[in-house]
Scaffold this motif. Structure first.
Motif, mmCIF file in Angstrom:
data_model
loop_
_atom_site.group_PDB
_atom_site.id
_atom_site.type_symbol
_atom_site.label_atom_id
_atom_site.label_comp_id
_atom_site.label_asym_id
_atom_site.label_seq_id
_atom_site.Cartn_x
_atom_site.Cartn_y
_atom_site.Cartn_z
ATOM 1 N N LEU A 20 39.037 30.084 28.517
ATOM 2 C CA LEU A 20 39.902 31.091 29.137
ATOM 3 C C LEU A 20 40.491 30.532 30.421
ATOM 4 O O LEU A 20 39.980 29.568 30.984
ATOM 5 N N SER A 21 41.526 31.187 30.925
ATOM 6 C CA SER A 21 42.070 30.785 32.230
ATOM 7 C C SER A 21 41.008 31.042 33.298
ATOM 8 O O SER A 21 40.102 31.864 33.103
ATOM 9 N N ILE A 22 41.129 30.347 34.410
ATOM 10 C CA ILE A 22 40.167 30.503 35.510
ATOM 11 C C ILE A 22 40.100 31.963 35.945
ATOM 12 O O ILE A 22 39.019 32.502 36.175
ATOM 13 N N GLU A 23 41.263 32.613 36.042
ATOM 14 C CA GLU A 23 41.299 34.016 36.480
ATOM 15 C C GLU A 23 40.516 34.910 35.519
ATOM 16 O O GLU A 23 39.760 35.785 35.938
ATOM 17 N N VAL A 25 35.519 37.944 33.682
ATOM 18 C CA VAL A 25 34.508 38.096 32.630
ATOM 19 C C VAL A 25 33.111 37.828 33.181
ATOM 20 O O VAL A 25 32.173 38.593 32.939
ATOM 21 N N LYS A 26 32.986 36.760 33.918
ATOM 22 C CA LYS A 26 31.668 36.376 34.421
ATOM 23 C C LYS A 26 31.149 37.342 35.479
ATOM 24 O O LYS A 26 29.964 37.675 35.498
ATOM 25 N N LEU A 27 32.045 37.794 36.354
ATOM 26 C CA LEU A 27 31.608 38.773 37.350
ATOM 27 C C LEU A 27 31.211 40.093 36.684
ATOM 28 O O LEU A 27 30.249 40.731 37.093
ATOM 29 N N PHE A 28 31.938 40.482 35.650
ATOM 30 C CA PHE A 28 31.678 41.755 34.977
ATOM 31 C C PHE A 28 30.431 41.681 34.096
ATOM 32 O O PHE A 28 29.528 42.511 34.206
ATOM 33 N N TYR A 29 30.339 40.671 33.243
ATOM 34 C CA TYR A 29 29.254 40.611 32.264
ATOM 35 C C TYR A 29 28.005 39.874 32.753
ATOM 36 O O TYR A 29 26.896 40.248 32.405
ATOM 37 N N ILE A 78 34.816 43.844 41.650
ATOM 38 C CA ILE A 78 35.504 42.606 41.264
ATOM 39 C C ILE A 78 36.876 42.537 41.930
ATOM 40 O O ILE A 78 37.275 41.493 42.441
ATOM 41 N N SER A 79 37.579 43.658 41.948
ATOM 42 C CA SER A 79 38.907 43.658 42.571
ATOM 43 C C SER A 79 38.815 43.328 44.063
ATOM 44 O O SER A 79 39.667 42.625 44.596
ATOM 45 N N LYS A 80 37.760 43.783 44.728
ATOM 46 C CA LYS A 80 37.575 43.456 46.153
ATOM 47 C C LYS A 80 37.200 41.989 46.335
ATOM 48 O O LYS A 80 37.706 41.318 47.232
ATOM 49 N N ILE A 81 36.305 41.484 45.477
ATOM 50 C CA ILE A 81 35.870 40.086 45.579
ATOM 51 C C ILE A 81 37.049 39.142 45.386
ATOM 52 O O ILE A 81 37.226 38.183 46.136
ATOM 53 N N LEU A 82 37.859 39.399 44.360
ATOM 54 C CA LEU A 82 38.976 38.517 44.026
ATOM 55 C C LEU A 82 40.260 38.865 44.786
ATOM 56 O O LEU A 82 41.262 38.161 44.652
ATOM 57 N N LYS A 83 40.221 39.968 45.530
ATOM 58 C CA LYS A 83 41.381 40.416 46.307
ATOM 59 C C LYS A 83 42.596 40.649 45.410
ATOM 60 O O LYS A 83 43.697 40.161 45.671
ATOM 61 N N ILE A 84 42.343 41.376 44.311
ATOM 62 C CA ILE A 84 43.400 41.777 43.393
ATOM 63 C C ILE A 84 43.235 43.271 43.140
ATOM 64 O O ILE A 84 42.192 43.848 43.445
ATOM 65 N N SER A 85 44.244 43.909 42.575
ATOM 66 C CA SER A 85 44.157 45.342 42.321
ATOM 67 C C SER A 85 43.202 45.617 41.158
ATOM 68 O O SER A 85 42.910 44.730 40.346
ATOM 69 N N ILE A 86 42.732 46.855 41.085
ATOM 70 C CA ILE A 86 41.863 47.253 39.977
ATOM 71 C C ILE A 86 42.623 47.134 38.663
ATOM 72 O O ILE A 86 42.062 46.705 37.648
ATOM 73 N N GLY A 87 43.888 47.472 38.664
ATOM 74 C CA GLY A 87 44.718 47.352 37.464
ATOM 75 C C GLY A 87 44.780 45.911 36.967
ATOM 76 O O GLY A 87 44.680 45.654 35.764
ATOM 77 N N THR A 88 44.944 44.974 37.887
ATOM 78 C CA THR A 88 44.974 43.563 37.515
ATOM 79 C C THR A 88 43.613 43.137 36.974
ATOM 80 O O THR A 88 43.528 42.386 35.996
ATOM 81 N N THR A 89 42.555 43.637 37.589
ATOM 82 C CA THR A 89 41.199 43.329 37.124
ATOM 83 C C THR A 89 41.011 43.824 35.693
ATOM 84 O O THR A 89 40.532 43.085 34.825
ATOM 85 N N LYS A 90 41.404 45.068 35.439
ATOM 86 C CA LYS A 90 41.279 45.644 34.088
ATOM 87 C C LYS A 90 42.102 44.840 33.092
ATOM 88 O O LYS A 90 41.639 44.558 31.980
ATOM 89 N N SER A 91 43.312 44.477 33.481
ATOM 90 C CA SER A 91 44.198 43.730 32.600
ATOM 91 C C SER A 91 43.606 42.364 32.254
ATOM 92 O O SER A 91 43.601 41.959 31.083
#
Length: 186
Positions: free
Chosen positions: A132-135, A140-144, A153-166
């Motif tokens: 998979l891509s690094i992103e 996946v790894k943070l979630f599972y 995860i969205s806070k750790i990666l500094k991305i929106s929750i929507g981007t995290t879900k996507s």
């Protein structure tokens, strides 16, 4: 009135290019704070912004003798500060990606090394995750593996929750495609 306020950049540079090396101090007094502020606007760290401005001055001074249009000093010098700041951010991002990749690769390998009835399946899953891509790997790894919530995860990666879900959704879809041929029986 202060001499560096009276003299234009073009006059200071022309005099510098003709051999009056004192003129560089007037340019530095005139522009250094603005270069620091500009770098700070990009990197959001005052000490780092000062370092970037200082490194930029080294480049500016080394190339100043070859500046063909002294009246364009401001835009030319600002572009140097901008490039130095962006180079720093890119280097920082590469280093962060490298560290995250090392961390996540070791976590994935730990899954593959667990010995039990599903070890072959886990090895194939770990291999598919590495593709998979690094992103997507990070999500996946943070979630599972790390059991973080989507919000965390969205806070750790500094991305929106929507981007995290996507990213998680698309990663799952890719994993389903890659793993659909696996025989789940022992």
């Amino acid at each position: 009135m202060n001499k560096n306020k009276i003299l234009s950049d073009a006059i200071l540079i022309e005099r510098y290019q003709k051999g009056d090396k004192k003129m560089i101090s007037f340019l530095i007094k005139k522009w250094h704070l603005q270069f620091c502020n500009f770098a700070f606007w990009i990197v959001k760290d005052a000490d780092l912004a000062k370092d970037i401005a200082q490194e930029s001055w080294t480049i500016i001074i080394n190339k100043l003798d070859n500046l063909k249009e002294p009246e364009k000093f401001k835009s030319w010098a600002i572009s140097i500060v901008n490039r130095k700041a962006i180079d720093f951010l890119r280097a920082k991002q590469r280093e962060q990606n490298k560290l995250q990749s090392l961390y996540f690769d070791s976590k994935t390998e730990n899954i593959a090394l667990e010995v039990n009835d599903n070890s072959v399946l886990k090895q194939k899953l770990a291999s598919a995750i590495r593709k998979l891509s690094i992103e997507q790997q990070m999500v996946v790894k943070l979630f599972y593996i790390e059991n973080y919530t989507l919000k965390e995860i969205s806070k750790i990666l500094k991305i929106s929750i929507g981007t995290t879900k996507s990213r998680l959704f698309h990663a799952r879809e890719k994993l389903k495609t890659k793993l659909k041929h696996i025989n789940y029986e022992k």
